[in-house]
Design an enzyme around this catalytic site. Structure first.
Site, PDB file in Angstrom:
ATOM      1  N   HIS A 122       0.823  -1.219   0.000  1.00 42.19           N
ATOM      2  CA  HIS A 122       0.000   0.000   0.000  1.00 42.19           C
ATOM      3  C   HIS A 122       0.855   1.266   0.000  1.00 42.19           C
ATOM      4  O   HIS A 122       0.341   2.345  -0.239  1.00 42.19           O
ATOM      5  CB  HIS A 122      -1.073  -0.020   1.102  1.00 42.19           C
ATOM      6  CG  HIS A 122      -0.594   0.177   2.515  1.00 42.19           C
ATOM      7  ND1 HIS A 122      -0.335  -0.863   3.374  1.00 42.19           N
ATOM      8  CD2 HIS A 122      -0.378   1.288   3.228  1.00 42.19           C
ATOM      9  CE1 HIS A 122       0.030  -0.392   4.548  1.00 42.19           C
ATOM     10  NE2 HIS A 122       0.018   0.925   4.493  1.00 42.19           N
ATOM     11  N   ASN A 251      -9.500  -4.379   6.036  1.00 44.36           N
ATOM     12  CA  ASN A 251      -8.603  -3.339   6.556  1.00 44.36           C
ATOM     13  C   ASN A 251      -8.883  -3.136   8.045  1.00 44.36           C
ATOM     14  O   ASN A 251     -10.036  -3.072   8.457  1.00 44.36           O
ATOM     15  CB  ASN A 251      -8.840  -2.038   5.780  1.00 44.36           C
ATOM     16  CG  ASN A 251      -7.786  -0.983   6.085  1.00 44.36           C
ATOM     17  OD1 ASN A 251      -6.685  -1.297   6.558  1.00 44.36           O
ATOM     18  ND2 ASN A 251      -8.123   0.266   5.832  1.00 44.36           N
ATOM     19  N   TRP A 252      -7.824  -3.048   8.850  1.00 42.08           N
ATOM     20  CA  TRP A 252      -7.903  -2.896  10.316  1.00 42.08           C
ATOM     21  C   TRP A 252      -8.513  -4.122  10.987  1.00 42.08           C
ATOM     22  O   TRP A 252      -9.013  -4.021  12.100  1.00 42.08           O
ATOM     23  CB  TRP A 252      -8.725  -1.657  10.722  1.00 42.08           C
ATOM     24  CG  TRP A 252      -8.269  -0.342  10.199  1.00 42.08           C
ATOM     25  CD1 TRP A 252      -8.949   0.452   9.318  1.00 42.08           C
ATOM     26  CD2 TRP A 252      -7.082   0.387  10.551  1.00 42.08           C
ATOM     27  NE1 TRP A 252      -8.240   1.617   9.088  1.00 42.08           N
ATOM     28  CE2 TRP A 252      -7.097   1.604   9.830  1.00 42.08           C
ATOM     29  CE3 TRP A 252      -6.002   0.116  11.409  1.00 42.08           C
ATOM     30  CZ2 TRP A 252      -6.082   2.551   9.929  1.00 42.08           C
ATOM     31  CZ3 TRP A 252      -4.995   1.060  11.510  1.00 42.08           C
ATOM     32  CH2 TRP A 252      -5.039   2.260  10.773  1.00 42.08           C
ATOM     33  N   ASP A 260       0.986  -7.783   1.885  1.00 41.33           N
ATOM     34  CA  ASP A 260       1.223  -6.335   1.754  1.00 41.33           C
ATOM     35  C   ASP A 260       2.719  -5.992   1.642  1.00 41.33           C
ATOM     36  O   ASP A 260       3.270  -5.326   2.505  1.00 41.33           O
ATOM     37  CB  ASP A 260       0.587  -5.614   2.950  1.00 41.33           C
ATOM     38  CG  ASP A 260       0.262  -4.152   2.630  1.00 41.33           C
ATOM     39  OD1 ASP A 260       0.835  -3.617   1.661  1.00 41.33           O
ATOM     40  OD2 ASP A 260      -0.534  -3.555   3.373  1.00 41.33           O
ATOM     41  N   SER A 699       3.955   1.870   8.360  1.00 41.02           N
ATOM     42  CA  SER A 699       3.663   0.952   7.265  1.00 41.02           C
ATOM     43  C   SER A 699       4.940   0.596   6.525  1.00 41.02           C
ATOM     44  O   SER A 699       5.694   1.485   6.132  1.00 41.02           O
ATOM     45  CB  SER A 699       2.682   1.588   6.281  1.00 41.02           C
ATOM     46  OG  SER A 699       1.391   1.571   6.806  1.00 41.02           O
TER      47      SER A 699
HETATM   48  N1  ARG Z   1      -4.729   0.246   7.828  1.00 42.43           N
HETATM   49  C1  ARG Z   1      -3.349   0.377   7.425  1.00 42.43           C
HETATM   50  C2  ARG Z   1      -2.706   1.568   8.136  1.00 42.43           C
HETATM   51  O1  ARG Z   1      -3.096   2.679   8.038  1.00 42.43           O
HETATM   52  C3  ARG Z   1      -3.208   0.533   5.965  1.00 42.43           C
HETATM   53  C4  ARG Z   1      -3.765  -0.624   5.206  1.00 42.43           C
HETATM   54  C5  ARG Z   1      -3.788  -0.406   3.733  1.00 42.43           C
HETATM   55  N2  ARG Z   1      -4.708  -1.322   3.102  1.00 42.43           N
HETATM   56  C6  ARG Z   1      -5.964  -0.982   2.807  1.00 42.43           C
HETATM   57  N3  ARG Z   1      -6.786  -1.871   2.303  1.00 42.43           N
HETATM   58  N4  ARG Z   1      -6.394   0.237   2.992  1.00 42.43           N
HETATM   59  O2  ARG Z   1      -1.746   1.410   8.837  1.00 42.43           O
END
Ligand code: ARG
Length: 767
Positions: A122, A251-252, A260, A699
């Site tokens: 991402h 996500n989360w 990823d 990330s």
């Molecule tokens: N939730 C993650 C973060 O902000 C980013 C994940 C990215 N993937 C997604 N499907 N949005 O640390």
């Protein structure tokens, strides 16, 4: 801060043996979710430190490397049986920390002597998008460079920042500031000192970028020197159906099955120095890189993450947290929902607009769910805010003691300052949106105005961000804009920002009429906004890169005055307002320079000293163990690892659960070679959970084992723990990592990336 109060005591309790005996550790090897009943699990050799690790609960803290010499860390590392001495981590210029790099918004790490950088999938969305043209869609399909010559730029604004030195400059930044009575002058003086330190640091050292970072809300300062590598290329990213498997739905969330990861490469000139993109450049040879291992982990194993977390709000005043929860976050969430709907509405546009809308939607959803998660977390556990309030109360009681008058008075002034800022916060938000993120053309025009004006001053006197040293970055950002801009989307987000502002009473948005060029008192409605935007977007001169760059590099106020472009003229109209608002911000910041550290110090005093500063996009270390949210449970969803066979069960063939056929086939055939984990019944580990303390910016951070080897990449947190950005809660907070074994297996067996596997010093093992 307060979040640290209890957790810190928890460490001490664990370290000192505590009053109560630690709970009996759960069996280390619970039945793996997918293991066939017959899978024999070999008993691990006795590990004297296992009971301590299984009972250990991370108290939180994104620690500065220099804090890793604190006795609590040294002691905990020993009790955990970590092979590395915690003190090794106090030197960010030695292995393993020296292999970690800042990517601007994400973290990466060198994994080969040839400048190969691993990060999250991402984090490469922008690079994939800006290379997707003429029918190619790398955002969906992924990308692999067949040879080095096929590695395209990751974008002119992409950087790999390699830390070179850290110096404490607290005295230089703070001494004597209190003698300056006018807050704006004080802010100016602080900025001047920072600029001088940076200028001295960068003098005659092209390629070195220096920054002064503030810790503990202005309590301490560090001068940080970075090698700024500006030729960064895209090497490999899996398809979105691997790299973002589960998409917004997962996500989360845990359990998770996302691959990823992605790879960049840092390039420099033939002389080894940073250089602009050129086909003649050569791979950068880092002094330190991480060893990638497929040795894997087990529940209860020590893990740590080193990276560049961007922002947390744990040391802000309790009154600020209450305001955020009651007023600001709900407002922000409302805006993000609107932006999300907007992105979604353009997915059907086709072509590049749709690709850009896909990326915008993913980012927006991520932020939206984060802030919703913070609110839900705080609502679910009212104890967290109570904990914050209790610490706030204690800090104020401490400040009320004789001899602490400076603190008492300072904290009272700080609260008054915060109150004032909060009154205007929402209107400020809407203005900043309309003049900033709403339209990249207007934002460019305002920045061109600023460049034109600052250029007339001596370099050292210019506003920070508009000195000669900043020009290459501004040029790169402008070039990047050409590849990411979309007229339809820009207009849509601008329209939304203008209409949001228009819904306010006029007294709260006096700038709007000025911006739109209509008389004060004019009714500003959809029709007016649409008519205005029709005219402005007819043929905006600033869409042209050459025009933008010429104005950026040589523009003058008179030259801009002569421009026929509607955005430039709009920027000229609001420029005085922009500067007046900035002055207000400077006055507040000038006061906060003296006041905010007093609050932090009072908190530190009642906490007994060990407090990690809030995240500020500088290198931090967090450590703990592999563990799920419910380590005592043996339900598959509570196992801290997910495995490949679960993908078969989860896959629907429809986005976002549409794994590539070759992946499904290999999983069906259980074709995992030596990457399979016997402790997981011979299945392939996909993702795992730990109790580490991370946030956005982390990330792509390498996850390291107790020898400092890369065993995975941090890529997400769980939504139950999101409130930890405000008040850390170790009982609900988990970090989600992709397992290096899944990554290497995919590269080796499916994606044709064996040369990269070899480059990382590993032997490909699949046919
Ligand atoms: N939730 C993650 C973060 O902000 C980013 C994940 C990215 N993937 C997604 N499907 N949005 O640390």
């Amino acid at each position: 801060m307060k979040k640290l109060a209890l957790p810190f005591c928890a460490v001490l309790a664990a370290a000192c043996g505590g009053e109560a005996p630690p709970p009996a550790p759960p069996p280390r090897v619970a039945p793996p979710p997918s293991a066939s009943a017959s899978a024999a699990v070999v008993a691990p050799p006795p590990d004297p430190n296992l009971p301590f690790r299984m009972a250990y609960a991370d108290p939180g803290g994104m620690w500065m490397p220099s804090q890793m010499t604190l006795p609590q860390h040294v002691d905990t590392f020993q009790k955990m049986g970590v092979k590395l001495d915690a003190k090794t981590l106090s030197d960010p210029l030695q292995s393993p920390l020296a292999g970690v790099v800042f990517l601007g918004g994400c973290t990466g790490s060198f994994v080969s002597p040839e400048g190969l950088v691993v990060t999250n999938h991402h984090c490469a969305q922008g690079a994939l998008q800006l290379n997707s043209k003429g029918g190619k869609n790398y955002v969906e399909g992924g990308f692999l460079a067949k040879t080095r010559a096929d590695e395209p730029t990751a974008g002119p604004a992409q950087r790999v920042m390699v830390a070179q030195a850290y110096t404490d400059v607290t005295a230089k930044m703070r001494d004597g500031l209190d003698a300056i009575k006018d807050p704006v002058a004080r802010k100016k003086e602080s900025e001047k000192r920072s600029k001088e330190l940076v200028a001295a640091c960068e003098k005659d050292r092209p390629g070195i970028r220096c920054q002064v970072s503030s810790f503990f809300r202005g309590g301490t300062y560090q001068l940080i020197e970075m090698l700024e590598i500006r030729d960064v290329r895209l090497v490999y990213a899996p398809a979105r159906s691997v790299g973002d498997y589960g998409g917004e739905i997962d996500n989360w969330e845990w359990p998770r099955h996302t691959g990823d990861w992605s790879f960049f490469r840092a390039y420099v000139g033939k002389d080894g120095k940073p250089a602009d993109y050129s086909p003649d450049n050569v791979p950068y040879q880092p002094r330190h890189w991480l060893k990638v291992t497929t040795a894997g982990l087990e529940p209860g194993d020590f893990v740590m993450v080193a990276g560049y977390p961007a922002v947390t709000d744990r040391t802000v005043n309790a009154s600020e947290v209450h305001h955020d929860v009651e007023v600001f976050y709900p407002y922000l969430i409302d805006y993000l929902k609107e932006r999300y709907k907007l992105a979604e509405a353009h997915l059907g546009d086709g072509g590049e607009t749709a690709i850009k809308a896909t990326v915008m939607k993913q980012y927006t959803q991520n932020g939206l769910e984060k802030y919703e998660g913070i609110l839900q977390g705080l609502a679910r556990n009212p104890g967290l805010l109570a904990q914050k309030d209790a610490l706030d109360k204690k800090a104020k009681e401490w400040a009320a003691q004789p001899g602490h008058e400076v603190y008492k008075e300072g904290i009272e002034k700080l609260e008054a300052l915060i109150d004032k800022q909060q009154c205007a916060e929402l209107a400020d938000f809407d203005r900043n949106l309309a003049l900033g993120r709403g339209s990249s053309l207007l934002a460019s025009a305002i920045s061109l105005m600023r460049w034109a004006e600052e250029r007339g001053k001596k370099d050292a006197d210019r506003k920070a961000g508009y000195q000669e040293r900043d020009l290459p970055r501004a040029v790169a950002a402008s070039k990047q804009l050409s590849r990411q801009y979309d007229r339809t989307l820009d207009r849509a987000t601008f329209r939304m920002a203008l209409l949001r502002a228009a819904r306010r009473i006029e007294a709260e948005r006096p700038w709007l009429a000025t911006l739109l060029g209509v008389k004060k008192g004019t009714r500003i409605d959809e029709a007016l906004v649409d008519k205005t935007l029709d005219a402005w977007y007819k043929s905006p001169a600033l869409e042209d890169e050459k025009t933008r760059l010429e104005l950026l590099e040589k523009g003058t106020p008179a030259g801009l005055a002569a421009s026929k472009d509607a955005f430039v003229q709009a920027a000229r109209r609001v420029f005085a307002i922009v500067k007046a608002e900035e002055k207000k911000d400077d006055a507040r910041a000038g006061d906060a320079l003296l006041l905010a550290p007093l609050y932090t110090e009072a908190n530190k005093a009642v906490l007994g000293g060990a407090l990690a500063p809030d995240a500020n996009a500088t290198l931090r270390v967090t450590y703990g163990t592999v563990r799920s949210l419910h380590p005592e449970s043996s339900a598959p969803a509570d196992w801290p690892f997910t495995v490949a066979s679960q993908i078969l069960a989860k896959d629907t063939g429809k986005d976002p659960f549409n794994a590539p056929q070759k992946l499904l086939d290999a999983i069906k055939a259980k074709d995992f070679g030596p990457y399979a984990d016997p402790a997981l019944g011979g299945d392939l580990p996909i993702d795992f959970e730990s109790d580490l303390d991370i946030t956005g910016g982390n990330s792509g951070s390498p996850t390291l084992n107790d020898k400092g080897e890369l065993v995975g990449l941090a890529f997400d947190g769980n939504k139950e723990g999101l409130a930890s950005d405000v008040v850390f809660d170790g009982t609900t907070t988990r970090t989600i990592h992709v397992d290096a074994r899944y990554m290497i297996w995919t590269m080796d067996a499916l994606d044709g990336a064996k040369p990269l596997v070899k480059e990382m010093g590993l032997e490909p093992k699949m046919p």
